[in-house]
Write a protein that holds these residues in place. Structure first.
Motif, PDB file in Angstrom:
ATOM      1  N   MET A 189       6.229  35.668 -86.378  1.00 59.50           N
ATOM      2  CA  MET A 189       5.541  34.875 -85.966  1.00 59.50           C
ATOM      3  C   MET A 189       4.188  35.306 -85.521  1.00 59.50           C
ATOM      4  O   MET A 189       3.214  34.912 -85.565  1.00 59.50           O
ATOM      5  CB  MET A 189       6.123  33.855 -84.848  1.00 59.50           C
ATOM      6  N   SER A 190       4.282  36.468 -84.973  1.00 61.00           N
ATOM      7  CA  SER A 190       2.988  37.108 -84.554  1.00 61.00           C
ATOM      8  C   SER A 190       1.972  37.447 -85.813  1.00 61.00           C
ATOM      9  O   SER A 190       0.790  37.237 -85.545  1.00 61.00           O
ATOM     10  CB  SER A 190       3.075  38.403 -83.782  1.00 61.00           C
ATOM     11  N   GLN A 191       2.631  37.611 -86.878  1.00 62.92           N
ATOM     12  CA  GLN A 191       1.778  38.022 -87.814  1.00 62.92           C
ATOM     13  C   GLN A 191       0.983  36.477 -88.400  1.00 62.92           C
ATOM     14  O   GLN A 191      -0.113  36.538 -89.112  1.00 62.92           O
ATOM     15  CB  GLN A 191       2.542  38.596 -89.086  1.00 62.92           C
ATOM     16  N   GLN A 192       1.736  35.480 -88.646  1.00 57.66           N
ATOM     17  CA  GLN A 192       1.096  34.497 -88.957  1.00 57.66           C
ATOM     18  C   GLN A 192      -0.016  33.833 -87.880  1.00 57.66           C
ATOM     19  O   GLN A 192      -0.834  33.247 -88.208  1.00 57.66           O
ATOM     20  CB  GLN A 192       2.470  33.288 -88.749  1.00 57.66           C
ATOM     21  N   TYR A 193       0.088  34.102 -86.332  1.00 60.41           N
ATOM     22  CA  TYR A 193      -0.881  33.653 -85.486  1.00 60.41           C
ATOM     23  C   TYR A 193      -1.922  34.813 -85.599  1.00 60.41           C
ATOM     24  O   TYR A 193      -2.930  34.491 -84.730  1.00 60.41           O
ATOM     25  CB  TYR A 193      -0.156  33.606 -84.240  1.00 60.41           C
ATOM     26  N   GLY A 194      -1.777  35.686 -86.153  1.00 63.03           N
ATOM     27  CA  GLY A 194      -2.542  36.739 -86.059  1.00 63.03           C
ATOM     28  C   GLY A 194      -2.737  37.508 -84.652  1.00 63.03           C
ATOM     29  O   GLY A 194      -3.754  38.200 -84.445  1.00 63.03           O
ATOM     30  N   ILE A 195      -1.781  37.729 -83.918  1.00 65.83           N
ATOM     31  CA  ILE A 195      -1.653  38.402 -82.685  1.00 65.83           C
ATOM     32  C   ILE A 195      -0.590  39.677 -82.757  1.00 65.83           C
ATOM     33  O   ILE A 195       0.456  39.796 -83.555  1.00 65.83           O
ATOM     34  CB  ILE A 195      -0.719  37.502 -81.830  1.00 65.83           C
ATOM     35  N   SER A 196      -1.290  40.901 -82.497  1.00 69.28           N
ATOM     36  CA  SER A 196      -0.778  42.320 -82.789  1.00 69.28           C
ATOM     37  C   SER A 196       0.011  42.416 -81.598  1.00 69.28           C
ATOM     38  O   SER A 196      -0.250  42.147 -80.354  1.00 69.28           O
ATOM     39  CB  SER A 196      -1.919  43.154 -82.689  1.00 69.28           C
ATOM     40  N   LEU A 197       1.252  42.909 -81.894  1.00 71.29           N
ATOM     41  CA  LEU A 197       2.219  43.373 -80.986  1.00 71.29           C
ATOM     42  C   LEU A 197       2.070  44.631 -80.452  1.00 71.29           C
ATOM     43  O   LEU A 197       2.879  45.415 -79.712  1.00 71.29           O
ATOM     44  CB  LEU A 197       3.711  42.755 -81.258  1.00 71.29           C
ATOM     45  N   SER A 198       1.312  45.317 -81.126  1.00 72.80           N
ATOM     46  CA  SER A 198       0.994  46.653 -80.886  1.00 72.80           C
ATOM     47  C   SER A 198       0.191  47.172 -79.655  1.00 72.80           C
ATOM     48  O   SER A 198      -0.754  46.369 -79.521  1.00 72.80           O
ATOM     49  CB  SER A 198       0.505  47.654 -82.038  1.00 72.80           C
ATOM     50  N   THR A 199       0.400  47.921 -78.791  1.00 73.08           N
ATOM     51  CA  THR A 199      -0.493  48.209 -77.632  1.00 73.08           C
ATOM     52  C   THR A 199      -1.882  48.726 -78.048  1.00 73.08           C
ATOM     53  O   THR A 199      -1.925  49.705 -78.731  1.00 73.08           O
ATOM     54  CB  THR A 199       0.501  49.391 -76.665  1.00 73.08           C
TER      55      THR A 199
END
Length: 364
Positions: free
Chosen positions: A332-342
């Motif tokens: 879902m983070s990829q769909q929203y364009g939100i990176s989960l990497s620090t």
């Protein structure tokens, strides 16, 4: 050798046939019960029938031996003494197993282990089983001592004393595990079928399969293999029993994500909720009615530390559920364009003013 030949000379063909048949039945009892009676191995019913089957065979052999060998004998020879010792040992073994079975039947607790309902040991079954086994063993030992010819009280006491000294010298290897097993069962902190977490150099998630006299068998849920831990060593660990919930909601699982400051708060929350909905649609082992709890745990130098809580009651599949939830949040983070990497933050210092001042000084 001649004495053994003389013993068998008393038998007629019918006695030979019956004794030989019962010896074969004793040897192949397990296969007969498994393939002939279709009993599942390693179950209480199988164990009971196996002991009953072998007990009857033993009694028949013993009866024929008594009739053909003991009655005609004028005195007890060494061959008959050996047979008597074997008979007493086997009878004591049968009595101990029969006793343990009925004690478990009477005081055991029904629990689900690996999808099957079975009787599990409790403090009462373990304590009564140890007492009855010790009592039967002492009676059998005294009988064997008398058969060997130690008739006086002094001789009998000397043999028992020798065995007692041997047990006292070796008690450090077996006594702590027996008493630790009793304490574990009495505390009811963990039992067969529970999923526990402890640290033995690394974090172990395991299913308690069997609490035995000296050790506990644990099924490692991550590596899918059995682990044997001494009862005394198991008590030294800090054990988290994940099966015993603090509330009816179930186990509260936590996942942590580090997301950059450029991601809007509402977008992050929306992403988590939508991923949670997808997980419910896929039928993951999570409690839908309790919803998802979202919060900020820390605001670091490089990212905001978001924490997500969800509830689950299927502890047996805890690791798999956690992995699937992480996969849903990542997708879902990829769909929203939100990176989960620090994110890695660089601070650029403006040095242009310092450079101008240095140039002006040089010109002056």
């Amino acid at each position: 050798m001649q004495e053994f030949i003389n013993l068998f000379s008393h038998l007629n063909p019918a006695a030979y046939t019956i004794i030989t048949l019962n010896i074969l039945l004793l040897i192949f009892a397990q296969r007969i019960l498994t393939h002939g009676f279709k009993l599942a191995p390693k179950t209480h019913q199988y164990t009971l029938w196996l002991m009953l089957f072998r007990g009857i065979n033993f009694l028949i052999i013993f009866a024929f031996g008594y009739y053909y060998w003991y009655q005609p004998a004028l005195e007890k020879g060494p061959a008959l003494k050996i047979l008597a010792i074997l008979g007493i040992t086997y009878a004591a073994y049968l009595l101990i197993n029969f006793g343990n079975y009925f004690i478990l039947k009477r005081y055991g607790k029904e629990r689900e282990v690996e999808g099957k309902i079975r009787l599990t040991e409790t403090y009462q079954t373990r304590a009564v089983s140890i007492f009855s086994s010790v009592f039967i063993s002492i009676v059998a030992l005294i009988a064997i001592i008398h058969i060997l010819g130690f008739d006086s009280l002094l001789e009998t006491g000397g043999v028992i004393g020798f065995i007692g000294v041997f047990l006292a010298l070796t008690q450090s290897t077996w006594a702590p595990d027996i008493f630790s097993g009793l304490i574990i069962l009495n505390s009811d902190m963990l039992g067969e079928g529970d999923v526990i977490e402890f640290n033995d150099g690394k974090t172990v998630y395991g299913l308690v399969y069997k609490t035995k006299l000296f050790h506990t068998e644990i099924l490692n849920l991550i590596d899918n293999h059995r682990v044997m831990v001494r009862n005394a060593r198991l008590r030294d660990f800090t054990i988290h029993n994940l099966t015993k919930f603090a509330s009816a909601r179930g186990l509260r699982e936590k996942l942590i994500f580090k997301i950059g400051y450029d991601a809007p708060t509402e977008q992050v929350k929306k992403m988590f909720h939508e991923a949670f909905g997808k997980a419910i649609e896929r039928g993951l082992n999570i409690e839908e009615q309790h919803g998802l709890e979202i919060g900020i745990q820390d605001t670091g130098d490089h990212a905001v530390e978001w924490v997500v809580f969800y509830h689950t009651k299927n502890i047996r599949k805890l690791i798999r559920t956690r992995q699937h939830m992480m996969a849903e949040f990542y997708a879902m983070s990829q769909q929203y364009g939100i990176s989960l990497s620090t994110p890695y933050t660089l601070q650029i210092q403006d040095t242009s003013s310092n450079t101008k001042e240095a140039g002006a000084k040089e010109r002056a």
